[in-house]
Enzyme design. Structure first.
Site, short mmCIF file in Angstrom:
data_model
loop_
_atom_site.label_atom_id
_atom_site.label_comp_id
_atom_site.label_asym_id
_atom_site.label_seq_id
_atom_site.Cartn_x
_atom_site.Cartn_y
_atom_site.Cartn_z
N ASN A 10 30.69 -26.17 4.66
CA ASN A 10 30.05 -27.02 5.51
C ASN A 10 31.16 -27.62 6.34
O ASN A 10 32.13 -28.51 6.16
CB ASN A 10 29.40 -28.30 4.73
CG ASN A 10 28.94 -29.19 6.03
OD1 ASN A 10 29.01 -29.03 7.10
ND2 ASN A 10 28.38 -30.33 5.40
N LYS A 12 31.16 -29.24 9.07
CA LYS A 12 31.02 -30.75 9.49
C LYS A 12 31.24 -30.63 11.12
O LYS A 12 31.25 -29.55 11.78
CB LYS A 12 31.65 -31.76 8.98
CG LYS A 12 31.27 -31.67 7.41
CD LYS A 12 31.63 -33.15 6.53
CE LYS A 12 31.27 -32.64 5.04
NZ LYS A 12 31.72 -33.75 4.50
N HIS A 97 21.75 -33.74 4.30
CA HIS A 97 23.20 -34.16 3.85
C HIS A 97 23.63 -35.77 4.02
O HIS A 97 22.77 -36.23 4.65
CB HIS A 97 24.08 -33.40 4.80
CG HIS A 97 25.56 -33.91 4.28
ND1 HIS A 97 26.34 -34.74 4.55
CD2 HIS A 97 26.46 -32.81 3.60
CE1 HIS A 97 27.52 -34.60 3.77
NE2 HIS A 97 27.49 -33.35 3.64
N GLU A 99 25.54 -37.37 4.80
CA GLU A 99 26.03 -38.10 6.09
C GLU A 99 24.84 -38.08 7.26
O GLU A 99 24.66 -39.35 7.93
CB GLU A 99 27.14 -37.15 6.81
CG GLU A 99 28.30 -37.37 5.94
CD GLU A 99 29.36 -36.13 6.04
OE1 GLU A 99 29.16 -35.37 6.86
OE2 GLU A 99 30.06 -35.88 4.98
N GLU A 169 25.29 -33.65 -4.25
CA GLU A 169 26.77 -34.16 -3.78
C GLU A 169 26.71 -35.49 -4.07
O GLU A 169 26.18 -36.47 -3.19
CB GLU A 169 26.86 -33.99 -2.36
CG GLU A 169 26.54 -32.57 -1.86
CD GLU A 169 27.31 -32.23 -0.37
OE1 GLU A 169 28.34 -31.24 -0.46
OE2 GLU A 169 27.07 -32.69 0.54
N GLY A 175 34.76 -36.00 0.73
CA GLY A 175 35.73 -36.43 1.35
C GLY A 175 36.69 -37.43 0.94
O GLY A 175 37.64 -38.22 1.28
N SER A 214 34.75 -32.90 -2.63
CA SER A 214 36.07 -32.70 -3.21
C SER A 214 36.34 -31.54 -3.91
O SER A 214 36.84 -31.47 -5.06
CB SER A 214 36.77 -34.15 -3.80
OG SER A 214 36.47 -35.24 -2.81
P1 13P Z 1 34.30 -32.48 1.04
O1 13P Z 1 34.36 -31.20 0.29
O2 13P Z 1 35.15 -32.60 2.10
O3 13P Z 1 34.20 -33.67 0.03
O4 13P Z 1 32.70 -32.44 1.55
C1 13P Z 1 31.70 -32.05 0.56
C2 13P Z 1 30.64 -32.26 1.43
O5 13P Z 1 30.03 -33.21 2.09
C3 13P Z 1 29.99 -30.78 1.91
O6 13P Z 1 28.71 -30.75 2.38
#
Ligand code: 13P
Length: 252
Positions: A10, A12, A97, A99, A169, A175, A214
């Protein structure tokens, strides 16, 4: 049942056109025809068409990070439909997601509508669920994940999970560099599978459940070794070809 692993990136809101091209070229070089795992890239909308072209002839699949909850066409400025994503060669789309849930106020109901819109367009939804740190510390991890999954089962029916992926997740692991331990992740993955199995055991045993938060080359293998962890949804590490390929290789 052996489930094929899915290693999804992803991106982003990261990368330029040139950087995307370089990343795809490096990933293509490192991915052959694998029976055990599929690599999936989810770039920003505006790069989907180019990434589709750069992936021609490779074994890497294309997906999007979101879609409209509306099907068909219409006066929905700024929205992108599932049919449009299909048209560009996407096979998968991320929905719900954390976010999107937290920053864009997507409710369980909206997420369920997007899940259904994806399937109506012939896309495989990658449904994201997971608790915040606050929810975990209050002992609400199970209840949170169960509520998020149940909202989609109620709206779409359990049979819909025959053509879907779930990604667990934990928000506190995204992150942050703070990965869930394989045991912490497995506990929630097993819970999700049990929830589906209560309604349909066959669908539950075929359902890919990914872990995200992560994931790195160094921790992927121990996560993927768990019984109910079928791959990863990778953010930051999917932007670095060597790192993402290491994660992919941990899945094959
Ligand atoms: P990270 O791997 O940067 O922690 O992000 C995970 C994520 O949100 C994937 O959709």
């Amino acid at each position: 049942m052996t489930r094929k692993r899915l290693i999804a990136g992803n991106w982003k809101m990261h990368g330029s056109f040139a950087e995307s091209r370089q990343l795809v070229a490096a990933l293509r070089d490192g991915v052959g025809a694998e029976d055990r795992a599929l690599m999936l890239l989810c770039p920003p909308y505006v790069y989907l068409n180019a990434v589709r072209d750069w992936l021609q002839g490779s074994n890497i699949a294309l997906g999007a990070q979101d879609l409209s909850d509306r099907s068909g066409t219409g006066a929905f400025t700024g929205e992108v439909s599932g049919a449009m994503l299909r048209d560009l060669g996407c096979t998968h789309v991320i929905v719900g997601h954390s976010e999107r849930r937290a920053l864009y106020d997507e409710s369980d109901a909206v997420v369920a509508s997007k899940f259904k819109a994806a399937q109506q367009a012939g896309l495989i939804p990658v449904l994201c669920v997971g608790e915040t740190l606050e929810q975990r510390e209050a002992g609400h991890t199970q209840a949170t994940v169960q509520r998020q999954v149940a909202a989609v089962i109620d709206a779409a029916g359990v049979a819909a999970f025959g053509k879907a992926v779930i990604a667990y997740e934990p928000v506190w692991a995204i992150g942050t560099g703070r990965t869930a331990t394989p045991e912490q992740a497995e506990e929630v993955h097993a819970l999700i599978r049990a929830m589906i199995a209560e309604r349909d055991a066959t669908i539950a045993s075929g359902l890919p459940i990914l872990y995200g938060g992560s994931v790195k080359g160094a921790n992927a293998r121990s996560l993927f070794a768990m019984k109910d962890i079928d791959g990863g949804l990778v953010g930051g590490a999917s932007l670095v070809a060597t790192e993402f390929l290491e994660i992919f290789r941990a899945g094959i």
